[in-house]
Design an enzyme around this catalytic site. Structure first.
Site, PDB file in Angstrom:
ATOM      1  CB  CYS A  12      -0.938   0.011   1.209  1.00  0.00           C
ATOM      2  SG  CYS A  12      -0.064   0.218   2.786  1.00  0.00           S
ATOM      3  CB  CYS A  15       4.351  -0.445   1.737  1.00  0.00           C
ATOM      4  SG  CYS A  15       3.305  -1.566   2.650  1.00  0.00           S
ATOM      5  CG  ASP A 447      12.179  25.712 -35.032  1.00  0.00           C
ATOM      6  OD1 ASP A 447      12.653  26.840 -35.243  1.00  0.00           O
ATOM      7  OD2 ASP A 447      12.478  24.699 -35.697  1.00  0.00           O
ATOM      8  CG  ASP A 645      13.242  20.337 -36.243  1.00  0.00           C
ATOM      9  OD1 ASP A 645      13.296  21.549 -35.955  1.00  0.00           O
ATOM     10  OD2 ASP A 645      13.551  19.886 -37.362  1.00  0.00           O
ATOM     11  CG  ASP A 649      14.465  24.307 -32.228  1.00  0.00           C
ATOM     12  OD1 ASP A 649      14.445  25.549 -32.297  1.00  0.00           O
ATOM     13  OD2 ASP A 649      14.174  23.561 -33.174  1.00  0.00           O
TER      14      ASP A 649
END
Length: 872
Positions: A12, A15, A447, A645, A649
């Site tokens: 649980c 724990c 971009d 990409d 960037d």
């Protein structure tokens, strides 16, 4: 460095909180995140064996176990990679055995203890005052096997209680132990009463045994654990299916041209592999010879197959639907794209979302508080009623109705399912934090080049001078530009080549910096470049001036071509906008998100592109370090997602609250991003944010249920509403507790059916075009000739009469691999001539040459790892 430990004994949230606290207290540990769902934890430390041993010892001292997981490439690493899947299935089987045994003994125990109250017949041996001891002792004997098979609750519960860190098992153990001890005391009371001739005293004790409560508590909790284990197994379906995608064998070509089937683990970088129609691509590599049409949906989420020719890259786990090709293995084992995806999903589900920290704080004190409430309830009811039975009933009800499990499972189950669903849709989310933060994004920054545009210049407009034929212009353009390496020149050459332009002899080729090129073409002086170059050589281009301004306003670059002192025409080149960019921007606007385009291009081109896609703001002429600064400035106005990409960037992606990397971009951009779009489709940006919103909404629902359940049920169990005649006995409390955990996990499983919900007309048009492309592809596949035919002795194709068709509704199919598995399973059944499987509809039509029973067809599909929801 960050390493993964497998943790045993957790049941649980209390724990996981205890394990996290114990690990964080070890010297040298910089950070720790425990995952209750996967029974693992990610620990940041220096990687030394001494610290790892100290971590294991600290966790063991807390009452649990921790074992360092092997790194990729080490012995046993592959087996450990599948543990989330194997553990869930194995746990479900173990709990099922315990459940069956529990019910086998609990049902007769319940009948014996409660039957007389309901008028059910009982054997004479249990009736009458003289048989009260037999009646009681038989119940005790029926309880013992239930305690034995569920002794895990007592072993773990009392162990953690002894370590001062009680968990859910402690609550169950205390409740069932209290019932059992009270029942044993009642047996002694019966014996005392009968021995002293006090029959009424013995009878009262016989009616107050509590053995059935102890057994029912353990059985109902185990029932809940069984449903929970099964549901947990389904949360790892995405990882399971990803692991199953890679072909188990590959066809390797030897130096002498021979072909040999080998396990995919034996494939090495540089090996030449042969991939035939219908086979999966074993590893990542490059096509050397031959051609094929590859279904890449398992990696990119894009269902339209892609043609592959020599020089093209292919990705492991994709499927060659038609054709044949030989490929060179470039990335194998843990270096393949699929292995990276599995690793990213696994890491994402091992991290914690910020919202989970709230649940962790509550869970850390939850069980001790519940025990205190139970003790207080017992004391209070003893004072009010003076009846031990009443006080014990309320105390035990409080213990067993409390549910820290639901609290601990609320967040990780939703994150597990959400990230898995994203992975199957081509959206890789690298951390739980990114998944949570994305829901609150106010601004998305794009971009331009390679993100909103294709990143590859192309010819968009061609204007010929008066009296000049287009073929003449194309011939000159191809001839003069073919030696230039400039991207714009290459775009012109590609256009002219496609137009079938003829090459002319070229001499004295020379590049003019900042202007273009000049050469002698077909014996005449030729020029290709901008207006400035033309002016320097006295070429009049005034006839094109108006159109050139119009094209420039649209973000296009006009190039002039002249021969023998005369302008032949103008060709406009531009980085074309992706077909889905405008739809993505429109969808984000509909979601209430502001859009910004950030680019290093000039203002005129940037504004033209921005206007064509519909962004709210354009910021142009920005250097890479400037992009990071602009994103930081926008972040002050609300959470920002950056989509890019390229290498330039990367700083902005890292600075943004959520960095979204285009999958076809550079490795640096992908490493810097928090989310990776595998098919480089910007329409997946709003999809990723929608997934985040759906997942967080699911988490909030789970947390609300877990908290409100405990807030309402604990006071009821403590007897707060007894004055109104409303009380709970321990058996009902145990059933409610089990129901709580199952509800939370089941709610998280609803995310398995998530799909992006695009509402704008632009997005719907894009989806319609995709569907049309898929349909056309399916029609083309259906009309393609069969590669293999089985003939009769006379050479005619063998035909079998189809007597009926059965349509199965199949759940669990996620890709073309799944389609192939279901198809193979059904066609392996005797009497099935052919199986036609539809992934989108989730159906399989079995064409039968003989009557095949429904259960036989169902069994075949289930054995393949899928579920049959119905047969028509």
């Amino acid at each position: 460095m960050k390493r993964t430990f497998d943790v045993t004994g957790m049941t649980c949230a209390a724990c996981s909180s205890r394990v996290e606290k114990a690990t964080a207290g070890v010297a040298g540990v910089d950070g720790v995140a425990v995952n209750l769902l996967k029974n693992s934890m990610e620990v940041e430390y220096d990687g030394s064996d001494a610290v790892a041993a100290a971590i294991s010892a600290a966790v063991e001292n807390a009452g649990y176990g921790a074992f360092l997981r092997p790194e990729p490439g080490q012995a046993g690493a592959a087996a450990h990679a599948a543990r989330p899947v194997n553990d869930a299935a194995a746990e479900a089987k173990r709990v099922k055995v315990r459940l069956i045994v529990s019910f086998c003994f609990t049902i007769p125990l319940f009948y014996l203890s409660m039957g007389h109250m309901m008028g059910w017949p009982l054997p004479d041996i249990f009736l009458g005052h003289e048989n009260m001891l037999t009646f009681a002792f038989t119940q005790f004997l029926l309880l013992l096997p239930v305690i034995f098979v569920n002794f895990k609750f007592f072993r773990v519960g009392f162990k953690t209680l002894a370590h001062g860190a009680p968990n859910m098992d402690s609550l169950i153990a205390l409740g069932s132990a209290a019932s059992t001890i009270y029942g044993i005391a009642a047996i002694y009371r019966i014996g005392w009463g009968m021995g002293h001739g006090d029959v009424d005293f013995a009878h009262a004790a016989a009616m107050d045994l509590y053995f059935e409560s102890a057994a029912m508590i353990l059985t109902l909790i185990t029932l809940g654990k069984y449903f929970e284990a099964r549901a947990k197994g389904k949360t790892t379906d995405a990882i399971t299916k990803l692991m199953d995608l890679t072909p188990k064998e590959a066809t390797r070509r030897g130096s002498d041209g021979s072909e040999q089937r080998v396990p995919v683990e034996q494939v090495r970088v540089g090996d030449v592999l042969v991939v035939k129609a219908g086979e999966g691509v074993p590893v990542d590599g490059v096509v050397l010879e031959g051609e094929g049409v590859v279904d890449e949906s398992v990696i990119t989420g894009e269902s339209v197959p892609v043609g592959k020719r020599p020089g093209d890259t292919v990705t492991g786990a994709t499927v060659n639907t038609t054709g044949w090709f030989a490929m060179r293995a470039d990335r194998v084992g843990a270096d393949t794209t699929l292995a990276g995806i599995i690793r990213l999903v696994d890491e994402a589900t091992s991290t914690k979302a910020p919202i989970e920290k709230i649940a962790d704080k509550i869970a850390g004190v939850f069980v001790p508080v519940v025990i205190c409430i139970a003790v207080a309830a017992f004391i209070l009811w003893m004072a009010l009623s003076g009846d031990v039975s009443t006080a014990l009933t309320h105390a035990i009800s409080v213990l067993v109705i409390s549910c820290p499990c639901a609290l601990g499972l609320a967040t990780p189950t939703a994150i597990m399912v959400g990230t898995g669903r994203g992975a199957t849709s081509g959206i890789l989310i690298k951390s739980a934090e990114a998944l949570e933060v994305a829901h609150d994004v106010k601004t998305v920054v794009f971009d331009k080049t390679g993100t909103l545009t294709t990143g590859k210049p192309a010819v968009t407009d061609v204007v010929c001078a008066a009296g000049v034929d287009a073929s003449a212009l194309a011939s000159l353009a191809r001839s003069v530009e073919q030696r230039s390496e400039h991207p714009l020149a290459q775009a012109v050459v590609a256009w002219a080549d496609g137009a079938g332009a003829q090459l002319q002899p070229v001499d004295a080729f020379e590049q003019v910096p900042g202007g273009g090129v000049r050469a002698t073409v077909g014996g005449a002086a030729a020029l290709a470049g901008n207006a400035q170059l033309m002016g320097q050589h006295g070429i009049d281009v005034s006839a094109f001036e108006s159109r050139a301004h119009q094209l420039a306003d649209k973000g296009k670059t006009p190039l002039y071509f002249a021969s023998a002192g005369r302008a032949l025409g103008m060709i406009a080149v531009a980085d074309t906008v992706k077909s889905t960019s405008a739809a993505a921007i429109a969808e984000l606007s509909a979601m209430g998100i502001r859009t910004v385009m950030l680019t290093g291009d000039n203002e005129r081109t940037a504004r033209a592109i921005g206007a064509s896609v519909g962004v709210d703001e354009v910021i142009a002429g920005v250097l890479p370090e400037g992009k990071e600064r602009e994103v930081r400035h926008l972040s002050a106005q609300g959470r920002v997602a950056m989509v890019g990409d390229g290498i330039n960037d990367a700083p902005a992606l890292a600075r943004a609250d959520v960095g979204i990397a285009i999958g076809a971009g550079t490795d640096i951009a992908i490493d810097s991003g928090d989310v990776v779009l595998m098919r480089s489709d910007v329409l997946d940006v709003p999809a990723a944010i929608q997934l985040s919103r759906s997942t967080l909404r699911n988490i909030k629902q789970n947390l609300f249920w877990a908290l409100i359940y405990n807030t309402v049920c604990i006071p009821v169990a403590a007897g707060l509403f007894s004055f109104a005649g409303f009380t709970l006995n321990p058996m009902i409390a145990a059933a409610a507790m089990s129901c709580s955990s199952v509800c939370v996990v089941s709610n998280a499983l609803r995310l398995r059916g998530w799909k992006p919900a695009f509402t704008t007309q632009a997005a719907q048009q894009v989806l319609a075009k995709r569907k049309e492309a898929q349909h056309n592809e399916a029609v083309a596949d259906a009309s393609a000739p069969e590669l293999d035919t089985v003939g009769t002795d006379a050479g005619e194709p063998a035909e079998q009469e189809i007597i009926m068709e059965k349509k199965l509704t199949v759940e669990g199919m996620m890709c073309q691999h799944c389609v192939a598995h279901v198809k193979k399973a059904l066609e392996g059944v005797e009497g099935v001539s052919e199986a036609v499987v539809d992934l989108d509809a989730g159906t399989a039509v079995a064409k039968l040459t003989a009557d095949v029973a429904d259960d036989v067809l169902t069994a075949a599909v289930v054995d393949a790892g899928y579920e049959v929801k119905g047969i028509e």
